[in-house]
Design an enzyme around this catalytic site. Structure first.
Site, short mmCIF file in Angstrom:
data_model
loop_
_atom_site.label_atom_id
_atom_site.label_comp_id
_atom_site.label_asym_id
_atom_site.label_seq_id
_atom_site.Cartn_x
_atom_site.Cartn_y
_atom_site.Cartn_z
N LYS A 70 -7.59 1.38 2.22
CA LYS A 70 -7.26 2.29 1.12
C LYS A 70 -7.05 3.73 1.56
CE LYS A 70 -7.77 -1.18 -1.63
NZ LYS A 70 -6.62 -1.96 -1.98
N CYS A 71 -7.06 3.98 2.84
CA CYS A 71 -6.87 5.33 3.37
C CYS A 71 -5.40 5.75 3.24
CB CYS A 71 -7.27 5.35 4.85
SG CYS A 71 -7.06 6.95 5.66
N HIS A 72 -5.16 7.04 3.03
CA HIS A 72 -3.77 7.53 2.94
C HIS A 72 -3.04 7.39 4.27
CE1 HIS A 72 -6.03 11.16 4.05
NE2 HIS A 72 -4.92 11.60 4.61
N SER A 78 -3.18 4.52 5.94
CA SER A 78 -3.08 3.07 6.18
C SER A 78 -1.64 2.61 6.49
CB SER A 78 -3.64 2.27 5.01
OG SER A 78 -2.88 2.48 3.84
#
Length: 179
Positions: free
Chosen positions: A35-37, A39
């Site tokens: 869910k990291c920006h 990713s």
């Protein structure tokens, strides 16, 4: 001499993975989060993997939930998500801690041999990258903002420095490593 080969880590399916089986390969170790920006870097990492895997290169993804709780998934659900959304084929490990008292020993080792932003040893965010040569020695550390596609030259350089026999059929024959 110490190296990453002294460590084992559980894959997301809970099987134990001795890093010693990577001897002779150039390895990029990345702490990841679905869910990291950052990713979307998983797609770029897969392109690197596909381009260089036959030359003796691999990538190890270590999901981590320490940064803004960006890895809510567990176990095989992480690998399934990475494959479905980013079509990755490299190894995905079980979630690890990369900072603090429960830091996985591999990341303690990596941090003790490099410094990151502002010369700090701590990992500041997801998608910090560590490049390791074919002898298991750390070459470099890259910030989360470092795009995987910017690593082509350093990966090629590491692969070309590996003392292996070249064959007519492939650029590198990773089974014929010279001692």
């Amino acid at each position: 001499m110490d190296s990453i080969y002294q460590f084992n880590a559980p894959l997301c399916n809970n099987s134990d993975f001795p890093l010693s089986q990577l001897k002779g390969k150039t390895v990029l170790i990345v702490n990841t989060a679905s869910k990291c920006h950052f990713s979307a870097q998983l797609c770029a990492l897969e392109r690197l993997y596909q381009q260089y895997k036959s030359d003796g290169f691999t990538i190890l993804a270590f999901p981590c939930n320490q940064f803004d709780k960006n890895e809510p998934l567990e176990g095989m659900a992480i690998k399934d998500y990475y494959q479905k959304h980013f079509a990755i084929n490299f190894e995905v490990f079980d979630k690890v801690m990369v900072n603090g008292p429960d830091t996985h020993p591999l990341f303690s080792y990596l941090k003790s041999h490099t410094r990151g932003i502002a010369q700090n040893r701590a990992i500041k965010w997801n998608f910090t990258k560590f490049l390791v040569n074919a002898q298991g020695q750390l070459i470099a550390r890259y910030a989360p903002r470092t795009k995987p596609e910017s690593l082509h030259s350093v990966i090629r350089s590491s692969l070309e420095a590996t003392p292996i026999i070249k064959t007519a059929n492939s650029r590198f024959n990773t089974t014929a490593i010279l001692k």
